[in-house]
Design a protein around this motif. Structure first.
Motif, PDB file in Angstrom:
ATOM      1  N   TRP A 103       0.828  -1.205   0.000  1.00 41.40           N
ATOM      2  CA  TRP A 103       0.000   0.000   0.000  1.00 41.40           C
ATOM      3  C   TRP A 103       0.865   1.260   0.000  1.00 41.40           C
ATOM      4  O   TRP A 103       0.491   2.282  -0.586  1.00 41.40           O
ATOM      5  CB  TRP A 103      -0.928   0.007   1.202  1.00 41.40           C
ATOM      6  CG  TRP A 103      -2.110  -0.907   1.039  1.00 41.40           C
ATOM      7  CD1 TRP A 103      -2.289  -2.128   1.593  1.00 41.40           C
ATOM      8  CD2 TRP A 103      -3.262  -0.651   0.237  1.00 41.40           C
ATOM      9  NE1 TRP A 103      -3.486  -2.672   1.199  1.00 41.40           N
ATOM     10  CE2 TRP A 103      -4.114  -1.780   0.350  1.00 41.40           C
ATOM     11  CE3 TRP A 103      -3.660   0.404  -0.580  1.00 41.40           C
ATOM     12  CZ2 TRP A 103      -5.340  -1.863  -0.295  1.00 41.40           C
ATOM     13  CZ3 TRP A 103      -4.888   0.328  -1.224  1.00 41.40           C
ATOM     14  CH2 TRP A 103      -5.710  -0.805  -1.091  1.00 41.40           C
ATOM     15  N   ARG A 104       1.995   1.180   0.661  1.00 43.08           N
ATOM     16  CA  ARG A 104       2.898   2.331   0.667  1.00 43.08           C
ATOM     17  C   ARG A 104       3.377   2.636  -0.745  1.00 43.08           C
ATOM     18  O   ARG A 104       3.439   3.806  -1.163  1.00 43.08           O
ATOM     19  CB  ARG A 104       4.104   2.059   1.572  1.00 43.08           C
ATOM     20  CG  ARG A 104       5.110   3.194   1.616  1.00 43.08           C
ATOM     21  CD  ARG A 104       6.296   2.856   2.509  1.00 43.08           C
ATOM     22  NE  ARG A 104       7.235   3.966   2.562  1.00 43.08           N
ATOM     23  CZ  ARG A 104       8.188   4.191   1.656  1.00 43.08           C
ATOM     24  NH1 ARG A 104       8.318   3.333   0.638  1.00 43.08           N
ATOM     25  NH2 ARG A 104       8.993   5.223   1.760  1.00 43.08           N
ATOM     26  N   HIS A 105       3.730   1.588  -1.475  1.00 46.09           N
ATOM     27  CA  HIS A 105       4.174   1.775  -2.867  1.00 46.09           C
ATOM     28  C   HIS A 105       3.073   2.425  -3.690  1.00 46.09           C
ATOM     29  O   HIS A 105       3.331   3.356  -4.472  1.00 46.09           O
ATOM     30  CB  HIS A 105       4.564   0.416  -3.456  1.00 46.09           C
ATOM     31  CG  HIS A 105       5.218   0.516  -4.801  1.00 46.09           C
ATOM     32  ND1 HIS A 105       4.488   0.645  -5.972  1.00 46.09           N
ATOM     33  CD2 HIS A 105       6.526   0.498  -5.171  1.00 46.09           C
ATOM     34  CE1 HIS A 105       5.313   0.696  -6.999  1.00 46.09           C
ATOM     35  NE2 HIS A 105       6.556   0.609  -6.537  1.00 46.09           N
ATOM     36  N   LEU A 106       1.833   1.982  -3.505  1.00 45.98           N
ATOM     37  CA  LEU A 106       0.717   2.535  -4.264  1.00 45.98           C
ATOM     38  C   LEU A 106       0.466   4.001  -3.902  1.00 45.98           C
ATOM     39  O   LEU A 106       0.246   4.841  -4.782  1.00 45.98           O
ATOM     40  CB  LEU A 106      -0.549   1.700  -4.000  1.00 45.98           C
ATOM     41  CG  LEU A 106      -1.837   2.182  -4.697  1.00 45.98           C
ATOM     42  CD1 LEU A 106      -1.652   2.149  -6.210  1.00 45.98           C
ATOM     43  CD2 LEU A 106      -3.022   1.310  -4.271  1.00 45.98           C
ATOM     44  N   LEU A 107       0.517   4.317  -2.597  1.00 46.26           N
ATOM     45  CA  LEU A 107       0.271   5.693  -2.162  1.00 46.26           C
ATOM     46  C   LEU A 107       1.351   6.642  -2.663  1.00 46.26           C
ATOM     47  O   LEU A 107       1.059   7.781  -3.058  1.00 46.26           O
ATOM     48  CB  LEU A 107       0.190   5.743  -0.633  1.00 46.26           C
ATOM     49  CG  LEU A 107      -1.053   5.105   0.002  1.00 46.26           C
ATOM     50  CD1 LEU A 107      -0.940   5.128   1.519  1.00 46.26           C
ATOM     51  CD2 LEU A 107      -2.323   5.835  -0.445  1.00 46.26           C
ATOM     52  N   VAL A 125       3.163   6.263  -5.395  1.00 45.98           N
ATOM     53  CA  VAL A 125       2.946   6.430  -6.835  1.00 45.98           C
ATOM     54  C   VAL A 125       1.807   7.409  -7.096  1.00 45.98           C
ATOM     55  O   VAL A 125       1.893   8.275  -7.979  1.00 45.98           O
ATOM     56  CB  VAL A 125       2.667   5.062  -7.493  1.00 45.98           C
ATOM     57  CG1 VAL A 125       2.196   5.247  -8.935  1.00 45.98           C
ATOM     58  CG2 VAL A 125       3.907   4.186  -7.455  1.00 45.98           C
ATOM     59  N   ILE A 126       0.726   7.282  -6.314  1.00 47.65           N
ATOM     60  CA  ILE A 126      -0.417   8.185  -6.490  1.00 47.65           C
ATOM     61  C   ILE A 126      -0.025   9.625  -6.165  1.00 47.65           C
ATOM     62  O   ILE A 126      -0.379  10.564  -6.891  1.00 47.65           O
ATOM     63  CB  ILE A 126      -1.601   7.736  -5.607  1.00 47.65           C
ATOM     64  CG1 ILE A 126      -2.161   6.412  -6.114  1.00 47.65           C
ATOM     65  CG2 ILE A 126      -2.684   8.802  -5.569  1.00 47.65           C
ATOM     66  CD1 ILE A 126      -3.255   5.832  -5.237  1.00 47.65           C
ATOM     67  N   SER A 127       0.713   9.826  -5.078  1.00 47.68           N
ATOM     68  CA  SER A 127       1.096  11.183  -4.682  1.00 47.68           C
ATOM     69  C   SER A 127       2.038  11.830  -5.700  1.00 47.68           C
ATOM     70  O   SER A 127       1.876  13.004  -6.049  1.00 47.68           O
ATOM     71  CB  SER A 127       1.741  11.161  -3.298  1.00 47.68           C
ATOM     72  OG  SER A 127       2.930  10.399  -3.309  1.00 47.68           O
ATOM     73  N   SER A 185       2.315  10.998  -8.879  1.00 44.53           N
ATOM     74  CA  SER A 185       1.546  11.214 -10.107  1.00 44.53           C
ATOM     75  C   SER A 185       0.639  12.438  -9.976  1.00 44.53           C
ATOM     76  O   SER A 185       0.490  13.215 -10.923  1.00 44.53           O
ATOM     77  CB  SER A 185       0.714   9.974 -10.424  1.00 44.53           C
ATOM     78  OG  SER A 185       1.536   8.834 -10.587  1.00 44.53           O
ATOM     79  N   SER A 186       0.049  12.602  -8.798  1.00 41.46           N
ATOM     80  CA  SER A 186      -0.812  13.772  -8.565  1.00 41.46           C
ATOM     81  C   SER A 186       0.000  15.058  -8.627  1.00 41.46           C
ATOM     82  O   SER A 186      -0.456  16.068  -9.183  1.00 41.46           O
ATOM     83  CB  SER A 186      -1.501  13.650  -7.203  1.00 41.46           C
ATOM     84  OG  SER A 186      -2.296  12.483  -7.140  1.00 41.46           O
ATOM     85  N   LEU A 191       9.174   9.758  -9.788  1.00 39.51           N
ATOM     86  CA  LEU A 191       8.253   8.631  -9.944  1.00 39.51           C
ATOM     87  C   LEU A 191       8.925   7.464 -10.647  1.00 39.51           C
ATOM     88  O   LEU A 191       8.805   6.302 -10.198  1.00 39.51           O
ATOM     89  CB  LEU A 191       7.016   9.089 -10.724  1.00 39.51           C
ATOM     90  CG  LEU A 191       5.984   8.014 -11.063  1.00 39.51           C
ATOM     91  CD1 LEU A 191       5.416   7.393  -9.788  1.00 39.51           C
ATOM     92  CD2 LEU A 191       4.864   8.596 -11.927  1.00 39.51           C
TER      93      LEU A 191
END
Length: 211
Positions: free
Chosen positions: A111-115, A117-119, A121-122, A177
């Motif tokens: 989940w850390r990896h996903l968060l 990446v999302i941050s 990318s945002s 990223l």
């Protein structure tokens, strides 16, 4: 090679802006206080009958007053605007931006990896939008003859800091990223790390020369 040139340009440009702003402010402040001190010196010399000193102080006063530094404050504001935009991109590159990572650190690695990446990318998306809107605004204002109040330079040059700085910041987000996806590491700034590396390098060279 390109990244190395870009990094060096970024650091040099920010340093140039900082030094220029400091020098301009210093000169403007010195002129302002010199006018007051010279006026007091003229009055004191006149009251005490020092004609030669009064003439010299009056001549210096006229020379200092003739220096037109009314543009200094406006130029410093513009320099700090450009410095802030490019400094933000530099902050993304070296990892010195303030972030709230309580949630990221409290979840598992997946989940850390996903968060992360999302941050990232945002951040890239947001700065890209700002760069696009800023570019359209600069293009529109460039079609006019609007100039700044004191410097009388085209205003679009001043506002060019928004799209150019945002575009560079977007590139830095994308760079961070890609590096995170490939290596799993984020830019981490450690104060004094460069100085420690140089010190250790110097000690190693000294020991090698001694051996």
């Amino acid at each position: 090679m390109f990244l190395r040139i870009l990094d060096r340009f970024e650091e040099t440009f920010i340093s140039f802006l900082m030094v220029s702003a400091v020098v301009i402010i210093f000169v403007a402040v010195c002129q302002r206080y010199s006018i007051s001190l010279l006026a007091d010196l003229v009055s004191w010399a006149r009251a005490n009958g020092h004609e030669s000193l009064m003439a010299m102080a009056r001549s210096t006063y006229r020379s200092v007053v003739s220096l037109n530094l009314l543009w200094a404050q406006e130029l410093c504001i513009y320099l700090f605007v450009w410095m802030a935009k490019f400094g933000a991109a530099y902050g993304v590159r070296v990892g010195i931006h303030v972030g709230v990572d309580v949630l990221v650190n409290s979840v598992g690695p997946r989940w850390r990896h996903l968060l992360v990446v999302i941050s990232l990318s945002s951040g890239a998306l947001f700065t890209a939008i700002v760069a696009w809107i800023g570019g359209k605004f600069v293009y529109g204002i460039a079609q006019t003859a609007q100039v700044s109040a004191d410097l009388e330079v085209p205003v679009w040059i001043v506002y060019l800091a928004v799209p150019s700085g945002s575009l560079l910041m977007c590139f830095r987000f994308l760079q961070a990223l890609m590096n995170f996806i490939q290596t799993g590491h984020l830019p981490q700034h450690q104060p004094g790390a460069d100085l420690m590396d140089e010190t250790e390098r110097g000690v190693s060279e000294s020991e090698g020369a001694r051996a």
